[in-house]
Motif scaffolding. Structure first.
Motif, short mmCIF file in Angstrom:
data_model
loop_
_atom_site.label_atom_id
_atom_site.label_comp_id
_atom_site.label_asym_id
_atom_site.label_seq_id
_atom_site.Cartn_x
_atom_site.Cartn_y
_atom_site.Cartn_z
N ARG A 43 0.83 -1.20 0.00
CA ARG A 43 0.00 0.00 0.00
C ARG A 43 0.87 1.26 0.00
O ARG A 43 0.54 2.24 -0.66
N ASP A 46 2.38 1.53 -3.51
CA ASP A 46 1.34 1.99 -4.43
C ASP A 46 1.02 3.47 -4.24
O ASP A 46 0.76 4.19 -5.21
N ALA A 47 1.04 3.93 -2.98
CA ALA A 47 0.73 5.33 -2.69
C ALA A 47 1.77 6.25 -3.32
O ALA A 47 1.45 7.32 -3.84
N MET A 51 0.77 8.77 -6.36
CA MET A 51 0.98 10.20 -6.23
C MET A 51 1.79 10.74 -7.40
O MET A 51 1.45 11.76 -7.99
N PRO B 7 -4.20 12.05 -3.48
CA PRO B 7 -3.09 11.09 -3.46
C PRO B 7 -1.95 11.53 -2.53
O PRO B 7 -1.23 10.69 -1.99
N VAL B 10 -3.06 10.55 0.98
CA VAL B 10 -2.93 9.10 1.16
C VAL B 10 -1.48 8.73 1.45
O VAL B 10 -1.20 7.94 2.36
N LEU B 11 -0.56 9.32 0.69
CA LEU B 11 0.86 9.01 0.89
C LEU B 11 1.34 9.48 2.26
O LEU B 11 2.05 8.76 2.97
N GLU B 14 0.17 7.00 4.78
CA GLU B 14 0.93 5.74 4.75
C GLU B 14 2.33 5.93 5.35
O GLU B 14 2.81 5.08 6.11
#
Lengths: 201, 201
Positions: A43, A46-47, A51, B7, B10-11, B14
Motif C-alpha cells: 500500500r 502503491d501510494a 501520487m 493522493p 494518502v501518501l 501511509e
C-alpha cells in the motif's frame, strides 16, 4: 558477504535518501516493512506510484494539483485579485488552516539561497511577474518565512519584480507569538513587535 | 476541502505509519517525493515491492534470507555447534561487524514484553527448543539487549527452555564501554563491571 540480503540493502539505501532519514532510521523502517503484511507494505509502494502518476503542480500557482489546476485556483468563491506568495505547497496548508485568507496563492517552489546556489531563476519568480502582468491583481502578500532566506526573497520580489506594477505589496507581520512570553522572546522578535505596535482597540 | 490533493494525503497517511515518522516528517517526505524525478520515487516503491517479494525469514534461524535459508546458515565455514540468540536480524549485523563470532544464530523476532502483551508464544522460542533438541549444539549465547525486556527474555530461555538440555548457556558481558569514563557510568553498569572483574593479563 554483506550483513543483509541484497534487496534489504537496496531498500535501506533508498530510504536513506529521504529527507530526515538517517542510516539507523532507514534500517528500522526496512525491518518494519519486512515484518508487516505484504498488503501493508504494498500500500505504501502503491501510494508513492499513485501520487507520482496523478499529482503534478498547478500550471497557474504551482500548488499541488490533481489536474492542470489546483483546487484553490478552480474554486469560484476565492478572491482572484489578492495573491499570497509562499515558498512551498505545505505553507498553503498552514495558511488555509487559519481561515483568514480568501484570495489565491503563488508557490515559489523554494527560496533564494546563495550558499546553495539557488537564485531567482531557480524559483517561480518569472512566472509570478507574468501572472501579475496578465491577471487583475490588486495586492500581493509576501508570505515567505521570516528567516534570512525568506526575507531576502521577499525583498528581491518587492524591489526587483513587483516594482514596475501598480499593486499593493505587503509582508506578514512579525511579533510575539500568541500565548508567548515577553521574557523568553528573542531580541529580534521583540524589536519587531515594538516596531509593529498598533493602536489599542 | 482538504489542504492537499487526495493522493498526497494518502501518501502522507501511509508514511505516517512507519516507525519514527511523525506527521511533519511524513509531510516533508511526501513533498520531497513529489519534487524528485519520477524514476527516483519509483525506485523507492520498487525497492519495497522487491524486498517483500524476494526476502523472507530463514526457515532455520529466522534471519533475513533470499531463499529458504540465510547466508550464514548456508555458509560451510561457520561453526554449527555454537548458537547466538538475538532479538532482531539487525542484531546479527552488529555482531557480525565485530568479527569475533564464528557460530550461527537464532533470531527471536522480538523480545518478551508483558506490558505490550508479547509473551514467549509470540517469539521463536519454541523453534529454539526444537533446534537445540534436533541439532548438535554445545553452547547457546543469549545476546538479547541488556535492558529489562532483554534480561527477562534471557532469564526465561535459560531457566525454562534450555534447562532440560545439556548445553552451556552464557550471556553477553556487561561492563564499561571501551573508551568510556568511570565518572559518567551509571551505577548499574559500574556495579556489573565490578562483579564481572577478571584477572589482570
Amino acid at each position: 558477504m554483506s550483513a543483509y540480503a541484497r534487496p534489504v540493502e537496496v531498500l535501506i539505501d533508498e530510504l536513506g535518501r529521504l529527507p530526515g532519514i538517517g542510516p539507523k532510521s532507514a534500517q528500522r523502517i526496512a525491518f518494519h516493512l519486512l515484518k508487516v503484511d505484504t498488503v501493508d507494505a504494498r500500500r505504501l509502494a502503491d501510494a508513492i506510484v499513485a501520487m507520482k502518476e496523478n499529482v503534478t503542480f498547478c500550471e497557474r500557482c504551482y500548488n499541488v494539483a490533481e489536474g492542470a489546476n489546483c483546487a484553490i485556483c478552480t474554486d469560484p468563491a476565492r478572491d482572484q485579485s489578492i495573491l499570497c506568495v509562499v515558498e512551498e505547497p505545505k505553507d498553503i496548508a498552514a495558511l488555509e488552516k487559519t481561515g483568514v485568507f480568501k484570495g489565491v496563492y503563488h508557490v515559489l517552489l523554494g527560496v533564494m539561497n546563495p550558499l546553495e546556489g539557488i537564485g531567482p531563476e531557480n524559483l517561480k519568480i518569472r512566472e509570478l511577474a507574468l501572472r501579475v502582468a496578465a491577471e487583475d491583481i490588486t495586492e500581493v502578500i509576501l508570505c515567505t518565512n521570516p528567516n534570512l532566506e525568506g526575507e531576502m526573497t521577499a525583498a528581491f520580489i518587492a524591489s526587483k519584480v513587483l516594482a514596475p506594477f501598480e499593486v499593493k505589496v505587503s509582508r506578514l507581520a512579525s511579533g510575539l507569538p500568541v500565548g508567548g512570553d515577553l521574557e523568553y522572546a528573542d531580541e529580534l522578535t521583540l524589536g519587531r513587535a515594538l516596531e509593529g505596535r498598533h493602536g489599542f482597540s
